[in-house]
Motif scaffolding. Structure first.
Motif, PDB file in Angstrom:
ATOM      1  N   GLU A 181       0.827  -1.202   0.000  1.00 41.15           N
ATOM      2  CA  GLU A 181       0.000   0.000   0.000  1.00 41.15           C
ATOM      3  C   GLU A 181       0.867   1.260   0.000  1.00 41.15           C
ATOM      4  OE1 GLU A 181      -2.499  -0.299   3.391  1.00 41.15           O
ATOM      5  OE2 GLU A 181      -3.593  -2.059   2.655  1.00 41.15           O
ATOM      6  N   HIS A 182       1.946   1.224   0.751  1.00 42.06           N
ATOM      7  CA  HIS A 182       2.833   2.382   0.843  1.00 42.06           C
ATOM      8  C   HIS A 182       3.500   2.662  -0.513  1.00 42.06           C
ATOM      9  CE1 HIS A 182       5.177   5.298   3.121  1.00 42.06           C
ATOM     10  NE2 HIS A 182       6.260   4.866   2.502  1.00 42.06           N
ATOM     11  N   LEU A 185       1.058   4.159  -2.888  1.00 43.05           N
ATOM     12  CA  LEU A 185       0.837   5.572  -2.562  1.00 43.05           C
ATOM     13  C   LEU A 185       1.970   6.433  -3.092  1.00 43.05           C
ATOM     14  CD1 LEU A 185      -0.826   7.709  -1.037  1.00 43.05           C
ATOM     15  CD2 LEU A 185       0.534   7.176   1.005  1.00 43.05           C
ATOM     16  N   ARG A 188       1.865   7.033  -6.869  1.00 33.72           N
ATOM     17  CA  ARG A 188       0.879   8.004  -7.349  1.00 33.72           C
ATOM     18  C   ARG A 188       1.357   9.447  -7.139  1.00 33.72           C
ATOM     19  NH1 ARG A 188      -2.831   4.634  -4.512  1.00 33.72           N
ATOM     20  NH2 ARG A 188      -3.226   6.296  -2.996  1.00 33.72           N
TER      21      ARG A 188
END
Length: 296
Positions: A181-182, A185, A188
């Protein structure tokens, strides 16, 4: 690395889960086994009936082909071939259906024990490497002769080490998910206002990984002491075997008149055995101390 199962899961279920990793991956991806096929759908012409009818059909077809009703013979041949093909297709369907009860059983257990097992895809490459280190260390201990012979605390090893493997795997799976997830992120793009928050989160990930690695290193130290004890155990066994043969060697040397030449070398066997006995005890003691560190 296969399926890692919570040691609290019943052994027979754990064995089923470990043996069906590809199926569990499909279930995790959303696959659901088809419903059981009703017996009526499986009914097809009997194989025995078809086999018994074959000579009759062939004879009748030969008679028709040799007569003015040859067209009827070809119709009979086509009809019979069609029936045989339908039978083959239905047998394939039944064979496929035979796997469905097993798939359904795995599916039901996977749903019931959801969250109590982890698949290889639950770990990113870094986590998988750390877990593999832990599993190697645990395997070194559990497969050792010194453990099997009770020189270690084999009963506690049998319960505590699988629990350690599960806890390490569980933490590494969580760490892998958060890292994924990191990274998504970061990919993006991060606004300047968010950058200040990102750094503490990255420190938290690094700190968690370091804590898990510390656990694995403790397991590896324990496995190292066990491996040292294992080497001493095997060497001691070999020395004891040689000591048991000493009388035959001494008899041969005495008869040949060469006993005075070899006495020092033979005496050294006893000294080596004593050294190995002390080494084995020291190694086992060190392993016990390392084991107590794992519990803290």
């Amino acid at each position: 690395m296969g399926v890692v199962v919570d040691p609290a899961v019943p052994p027979e279920v754990a064995g089923m889960l470990r043996a069906n990793a590809p199926l569990l991956s499909r279930i995790k991806a959303g696959w659901v086994p088809p419903a059981e096929v009703a017996p009526a759908r499986r009914r097809t012409p009997s194989s025995a009936l078809l086999l018994a009818a074959t000579p009759v059909v062939i004879a009748l077809m030969a008679v028709l082909l040799a007569s003015r009703y040859a067209a009827a013979g070809f119709v009979l041949l086509g009809t019979y071939v069609f029936i045989v093909l339908v039978k083959i297709a239905s047998m394939s369907e039944v064979a496929e259906d035979d796997h469905r009860p097993q798939e359904r059983a795995v599916y039901e257990q996977a749903r019931w024990f959801d969250g109590r097992y982890l698949l290889p895809e639950d770990f990113d490459p870094e986590a998988a490497a750390v877990l593999a280190r832990a599993q190697r260390a645990i395997g070194t201990v559990l497969r050792s002769h010194v453990n099997a012979e009770g020189l270690l605390d084999d009963a506690r090893n049998a319960t505590m080490l699988p629990a350690q493997e599960w806890e390490i795997a569980r933490l590494l799976a969580k760490l892998s998910a958060l890292r994924l997830e990191h990274r998504d992120l970061l990919a993006r793009g991060i606004a300047p206002e968010v950058a200040a928050v990102i750094e503490p989160l990255e420190r938290a990930l690094a700190g968690s990984e370091a804590a898990v690695v510390a656990r694995v290193e403790a397991l590896e130290r324990y496995a190292g002491h066990v491996a040292e004890a294992e080497r001493a155990y095997h060497a001691r066994s070999q020395i004891e075997e040689l000591r048991a043969r000493l009388p035959r060697y001494e008899e041969l040397l005495a008869e040949s008149g060469a006993d005075k030449l070899a006495v020092p070398e033979i005496d050294r066997l006893s000294q080596d055995a004593d050294v190995l006995e002390r080494t084995l005890r020291r190694s086992v003691k060190s392993a016990h101390e390392a084991f107590r560190y794992l519990e803290s």
